[in-house]
Design an enzyme around this catalytic site. Structure first.
Site: not given
Ligand SMILES: O=P(O)(O)OC[C@H]1O[C@H](OP(=O)(O)OP(=O)(O)O)[C@H](O)[C@@H]1O
Ligand code: HPA
Ligand SMILES: [Mg+2]
Length: 169
Positions: A102-103, A106
Site C-alpha cells: 500500500d502507499d 496511517d
Molecule cells: O492506515 P489507515 O488509517 O487505514 O489509512 C491508510 C489507507 O488510507 C488510504 O486509502 P483510502 O482508504 O483513502 O483509499 P484510496 O487508496 O482508494 O485512496 C491509503 O491509501 C491507505 O490505503
Molecule cells: O496522510 C494521508 N494522505 C493521503 N491519504 C491518506 N489516507 C490516510 N492518511 C492519508
Molecule cells: Mg488506500
C-alpha cells in the site's frame, strides 16, 4: 479526505514517490522472496507496479477497499473485491509467499482488515505514521501522526501568489 487534525503537510512529487518506491523494493529484496503481490487499491497500485518491476514479480492481485470518511475519522471499511483464493493458497496458504503493498499506513485499520485475509503475508508501505507502524513489516519513511501526505496523483499545478502584494513588476 484530509483530516483537520493532520495539519502538517508532506507533499510528495512523482520523482520522490518513484525514488521512495524503488527504495522500498531495494529493502524488500533482502527480506524475502515473493510469488505474488497483492496491492491495496487504489493507493497501492502505483508502488505495487514499481516494486513488481524491480523484483521481477508478475503475479499481481488486488484487494479493493473503500473507506467512507466523515470529518473526524476514517469511518467504515468495505471490501469491494476480495483476494483470489489461488493467491491466498500459494505456498503453505494464508498468504505465505505474498507481498502486500500500500502507499501508506496511517491508523493501520486498512492493513488490519487485509491481515485477517492474509495472516502469513509480508506487509510493505512506502510511508508510515506511528499509530500504524505495528501493522507494517517494511516501510521507507515515517512522518508524524499530525501530518497529511499529499500524493502526486491527487495534486495539480496551481498559480502561487507572490509573498508581496505588489505584483506590478
Ligand atoms: O492506515 P489507515 O488509517 O487505514 O489509512 C491508510 C489507507 O488510507 C488510504 O486509502 P483510502 O482508504 O483513502 O483509499 P484510496 O487508496 O482508494 O485512496 C491509503 O491509501 C491507505 O490505503
Ligand atoms: O496522510 C494521508 N494522505 C493521503 N491519504 C491518506 N489516507 C490516510 N492518511 C492519508
Ligand atoms: Mg488506500
Amino acid at each position: 479526505m484530509e483530516n483537520p487534525a493532520q495539519n502538517k503537510a508532506f507533499p510528495v512529487s512523482w520523482d520522490m514517490f518513484h525514488r521512495d518506491s524503488r527504495a522500498l523494493a531495494w529493502r524488500l529484496s533482502s527480506e524475502g522472496e515473493w510469488k505474488a503481490i497483492v496491492c491495496i487499491t487504489r493507493g497501492g497500485l502505483v508502488p505495487a507496479g514499481i516494486v513488481a518491476r524491480e523484483l521481477g514479480i508478475r503475479t499481481i492481485e488486488t484487494v479493493c477497499i473503500a473507506s467512507y470518511h466523515d470529518y473526524d475519522n476514517q469511518g467504515t471499511l468495505k471490501v469491494i473485491k476480495p483476494i483470489d483464493p489461488k493467491v491466498i493458497d500459494l505456498e503453505e496458504g494464508q498468504g505465505s509467499g505474498v507481498l502486500v503493498i500500500d502507499d501508506l499506513v496511517d491508523t493501520g485499520k486498512t492493513l488490519k482488515v487485509v491481515r485477517e485475509m492474509l495472516p502469513k503475508a509480508h506487509y510493505a508501505t512506502v510511508y508510515a505514521k506511528p499509530v500504524g507502524v505495528p501493522m507494517v513489516d517494511t516501510f521507507i519513511t515515517e512522518v508524524s501522526q499530525d501530518t497529511w501526505i499529499y500524493f502526486p496523483w491527487d495534486m495539480g499545478w496551481q498559480f502561487q501568489p507572490p509573498l508581496s502584494k505588489d505584483t506590478a513588476g
